[in-house]
Design a protein around this motif. Sequence first.
Motif, PDB file in Angstrom:
ATOM      1  N   VAL A 153       0.870  -1.232  -0.092  1.00  0.00           N
ATOM      2  CA  VAL A 153       0.142   0.070   0.128  1.00  0.00           C
ATOM      3  C   VAL A 153       0.827   1.329  -0.022  1.00  0.00           C
ATOM      4  O   VAL A 153       1.519   1.708   0.834  1.00  0.00           O
ATOM      5  N   ALA A 154       0.996   1.863  -1.236  1.00  0.00           N
ATOM      6  CA  ALA A 154       1.698   3.260  -1.283  1.00  0.00           C
ATOM      7  C   ALA A 154       1.107   4.155  -2.349  1.00  0.00           C
ATOM      8  O   ALA A 154       0.399   3.298  -3.259  1.00  0.00           O
ATOM      9  N   ILE A 155       1.433   5.282  -2.375  1.00  0.00           N
ATOM     10  CA  ILE A 155       0.801   6.155  -3.224  1.00  0.00           C
ATOM     11  C   ILE A 155       1.775   5.922  -4.789  1.00  0.00           C
ATOM     12  O   ILE A 155       2.762   5.880  -4.662  1.00  0.00           O
ATOM     13  N   PRO A 156       0.880   5.346  -5.792  1.00  0.00           N
ATOM     14  CA  PRO A 156       1.781   5.152  -6.929  1.00  0.00           C
ATOM     15  C   PRO A 156       2.586   6.242  -7.395  1.00  0.00           C
ATOM     16  O   PRO A 156       2.274   7.434  -7.343  1.00  0.00           O
ATOM     17  N   TYR A 157       3.721   6.137  -8.189  1.00  0.00           N
ATOM     18  CA  TYR A 157       4.529   6.993  -8.622  1.00  0.00           C
ATOM     19  C   TYR A 157       5.456   6.506  -9.704  1.00  0.00           C
ATOM     20  O   TYR A 157       5.563   5.390 -10.062  1.00  0.00           O
ATOM     21  N   LEU A 158       5.962   7.618 -10.327  1.00  0.00           N
ATOM     22  CA  LEU A 158       6.953   7.360 -11.421  1.00  0.00           C
ATOM     23  C   LEU A 158       8.230   8.405 -11.277  1.00  0.00           C
ATOM     24  O   LEU A 158       7.888   9.424 -10.780  1.00  0.00           O
ATOM     25  N   LEU A 159       9.277   7.910 -11.561  1.00  0.00           N
ATOM     26  CA  LEU A 159      10.377   9.071 -11.394  1.00  0.00           C
ATOM     27  C   LEU A 159      10.065   9.991 -12.576  1.00  0.00           C
ATOM     28  O   LEU A 159       9.311   9.754 -13.566  1.00  0.00           O
ATOM     29  N   PRO A 160      10.562  11.346 -12.199  1.00  0.00           N
ATOM     30  CA  PRO A 160      10.606  12.371 -13.210  1.00  0.00           C
ATOM     31  C   PRO A 160      11.051  11.757 -14.415  1.00  0.00           C
ATOM     32  O   PRO A 160      12.126  11.355 -14.648  1.00  0.00           O
ATOM     33  N   GLN A 161      10.203  12.478 -15.502  1.00  0.00           N
ATOM     34  CA  GLN A 161      10.556  11.921 -17.043  1.00  0.00           C
ATOM     35  C   GLN A 161       9.545  12.519 -17.914  1.00  0.00           C
ATOM     36  O   GLN A 161       8.715  12.964 -17.395  1.00  0.00           O
ATOM     37  N   ARG A 162       9.729  12.503 -19.237  1.00  0.00           N
ATOM     38  CA  ARG A 162       9.014  12.991 -20.014  1.00  0.00           C
ATOM     39  C   ARG A 162       7.618  12.048 -20.222  1.00  0.00           C
ATOM     40  O   ARG A 162       7.675  10.991 -20.270  1.00  0.00           O
ATOM     41  N   TYR A 163       6.527  12.698 -20.241  1.00  0.00           N
ATOM     42  CA  TYR A 163       5.087  12.123 -20.125  1.00  0.00           C
ATOM     43  C   TYR A 163       4.280  12.568 -21.403  1.00  0.00           C
ATOM     44  O   TYR A 163       3.757  13.463 -21.423  1.00  0.00           O
ATOM     45  N   PRO A 164       4.489  11.709 -22.459  1.00  0.00           N
ATOM     46  CA  PRO A 164       3.604  12.144 -23.636  1.00  0.00           C
ATOM     47  C   PRO A 164       2.385  12.446 -23.595  1.00  0.00           C
ATOM     48  O   PRO A 164       1.741  11.712 -22.651  1.00  0.00           O
ATOM     49  N   SER A 165       1.716  13.238 -24.353  1.00  0.00           N
ATOM     50  CA  SER A 165       0.288  13.760 -24.123  1.00  0.00           C
ATOM     51  C   SER A 165      -0.509  12.783 -24.932  1.00  0.00           C
ATOM     52  O   SER A 165      -1.705  12.817 -24.653  1.00  0.00           O
ATOM     53  N   ARG A 166       0.033  12.235 -25.987  1.00  0.00           N
ATOM     54  CA  ARG A 166      -0.817  11.604 -26.848  1.00  0.00           C
ATOM     55  C   ARG A 166      -1.414  10.092 -26.284  1.00  0.00           C
ATOM     56  O   ARG A 166      -0.661   9.512 -25.712  1.00  0.00           O
ATOM     57  N   PHE A 167      -2.600   9.869 -26.065  1.00  0.00           N
ATOM     58  CA  PHE A 167      -3.074   8.816 -25.376  1.00  0.00           C
ATOM     59  C   PHE A 167      -2.789   7.764 -26.021  1.00  0.00           C
ATOM     60  O   PHE A 167      -2.416   6.621 -25.235  1.00  0.00           O
ATOM     61  N   GLU A 168      -2.881   7.669 -27.391  1.00  0.00           N
ATOM     62  CA  GLU A 168      -2.510   6.401 -28.217  1.00  0.00           C
ATOM     63  C   GLU A 168      -1.276   6.244 -28.305  1.00  0.00           C
ATOM     64  O   GLU A 168      -0.790   5.020 -28.637  1.00  0.00           O
ATOM     65  N   ASP A 169      -0.313   6.826 -27.849  1.00  0.00           N
ATOM     66  CA  ASP A 169       1.180   6.711 -27.884  1.00  0.00           C
ATOM     67  C   ASP A 169       1.507   5.455 -27.127  1.00  0.00           C
ATOM     68  O   ASP A 169       1.130   5.346 -26.014  1.00  0.00           O
ATOM     69  N   GLU A 170       2.609   4.622 -27.721  1.00  0.00           N
ATOM     70  CA  GLU A 170       2.987   3.346 -27.243  1.00  0.00           C
ATOM     71  C   GLU A 170       3.575   3.668 -25.950  1.00  0.00           C
ATOM     72  O   GLU A 170       3.450   3.054 -24.772  1.00  0.00           O
ATOM     73  N   GLU A 171       4.514   4.623 -25.909  1.00  0.00           N
ATOM     74  CA  GLU A 171       5.149   4.942 -24.785  1.00  0.00           C
ATOM     75  C   GLU A 171       4.640   5.184 -23.463  1.00  0.00           C
ATOM     76  O   GLU A 171       4.797   5.266 -22.297  1.00  0.00           O
ATOM     77  N   THR A 172       3.652   6.297 -23.792  1.00  0.00           N
ATOM     78  CA  THR A 172       2.397   6.618 -22.800  1.00  0.00           C
ATOM     79  C   THR A 172       1.892   5.513 -22.148  1.00  0.00           C
ATOM     80  O   THR A 172       1.697   5.362 -20.976  1.00  0.00           O
ATOM     81  N   GLN A 173       1.401   4.468 -22.942  1.00  0.00           N
ATOM     82  CA  GLN A 173       0.850   3.111 -22.412  1.00  0.00           C
ATOM     83  C   GLN A 173       1.705   2.475 -21.356  1.00  0.00           C
ATOM     84  O   GLN A 173       1.327   1.884 -20.575  1.00  0.00           O
ATOM     85  N   VAL A 174       2.745   2.273 -21.988  1.00  0.00           N
ATOM     86  CA  VAL A 174       3.875   1.722 -21.298  1.00  0.00           C
ATOM     87  C   VAL A 174       4.293   2.435 -19.698  1.00  0.00           C
ATOM     88  O   VAL A 174       4.083   1.768 -18.568  1.00  0.00           O
ATOM     89  N   LEU A 175       4.212   3.789 -19.751  1.00  0.00           N
ATOM     90  CA  LEU A 175       4.484   4.430 -18.517  1.00  0.00           C
ATOM     91  C   LEU A 175       3.218   4.315 -17.678  1.00  0.00           C
ATOM     92  O   LEU A 175       3.341   4.128 -16.319  1.00  0.00           O
ATOM     93  N   ARG A 176       1.938   4.291 -18.237  1.00  0.00           N
ATOM     94  CA  ARG A 176       0.921   4.341 -17.328  1.00  0.00           C
ATOM     95  C   ARG A 176       0.542   2.909 -16.654  1.00  0.00           C
ATOM     96  O   ARG A 176      -0.191   2.973 -15.648  1.00  0.00           O
ATOM     97  N   SER A 177       1.146   2.103 -17.314  1.00  0.00           N
ATOM     98  CA  SER A 177       1.123   0.607 -16.845  1.00  0.00           C
ATOM     99  C   SER A 177       2.044   0.167 -15.693  1.00  0.00           C
ATOM    100  O   SER A 177       1.978  -0.805 -15.114  1.00  0.00           O
ATOM    101  N   GLN A 178       2.952   1.199 -15.427  1.00  0.00           N
ATOM    102  CA  GLN A 178       4.226   0.777 -14.326  1.00  0.00           C
ATOM    103  C   GLN A 178       3.775   0.900 -12.984  1.00  0.00           C
ATOM    104  O   GLN A 178       4.170   0.466 -12.115  1.00  0.00           O
TER     105      GLN A 178
END
Length: 417
Positions: A219-244
Amino acid sequence: MKTSMPQLGSGLGEINTRLTISYVFDWIIILGAWLVGGLIGLKSPTHHPFSLTDPAISFPYVAKEKISTGTLVGVAFIIPAGIIVIVCFLAVPGHGASGSVKSLALRRRLWEWNTAWLGLAAAYAGTFVFVDGLKGLTGKPRPDMLSRCLPDYSRIQDFAIGARGTGGSDVILVSWQICTQKDLSLINDGFTSFPSGHAAFSFAGLAYLTLFLASKLGVAIPYLLPQRYPSRFEDEETQVLRSQAAGPPAYLVLLTALPIFVATYICSTRYSDFKHHGWDIFFGGLIGFFIAWGTFRWYHAPIRRSAGWSWGPRSEERGFWKGVGVDGWGGKRSDTGVHNGTGSGMDETSSERRAVEDVELGTGVGSRTGTGFTGHNHGVTGVNGSGYSDPLRNDGLRNDNLRNDGFTTGKFVADGV
């Protein structure tokens, strides 16, 4: 040279006598602190002068407390200790294993139990010494001080202390000798308002339990280390980041936070029973919370990066002394800043480790479950010996000479993150 990351979940293999004595000595120090706290509590507190017209100490004396000392011991000490044992044996994976794998799983559970109780006992011991020391030194009157004291108003002039009002008739402060109460222990207890022991001990035990449950249940607040977060929803890299990362179930958050709610209730009773002033309770709670946090982190890895494991054992060569030029208390003398991944001084054969991984004891090598506790993917999926199948690491770093906490690694173990 490629090296393996340390496995925080590594268990105990051949138990080294020197290392065992090192942890026994930890227990001796903690029990010694308990003894010191008890001896401090036997000493009479400072009897701070008080005013007979002070409304802050004029509340009635309540003999029957909502949360007695015995109840406090049960709720904030015995119950957390019992829950820790249950969680260590149920949440640490390896159920259904057999043979040497079952033995290794048991050793890991025992190790988690040992480190959890070490931290809990240290939290109580530190709080005991800190609180009893401050109570005796400050000697602050409780809100019900005058009801305990039963002052002799006919002898105000005899026990006057300090300055007086106009004409010398209005005495501002008096000494405790003005009390006619025959029970000296009741009077002495009336001078121990700061800080609140109930508040400190409740948070020491129950805040520690919250941290322990948060670690073991993921139980912890979800987080990602500081990095570029693409704005396009269908972007593959965005989906990879969101699934982490993802938020844990609400019922686990509530279960983890429940001990804090109980500690807060205990604190509130000290105010409604007229045993402490508001600042006494607030400061006592802070003492208990910060000591609990410190002792938890002493023996446990960070909640969001440890997959629920405590720190592994110290190196047998550094059980009592590290010296200058040696980085950390784990690893071996031959290491060059990187642990050998065998439990920091406790031998565990590679065949044992592979067997444990086969029954998903939570090492996360090549596993898509990541932690082995809650199914959250704390590790990177598709680990393949020396690289990754995904283009991004769990922390957003790419897979060329992957870096983790200053280590250059060729092999990644998910529970070491």
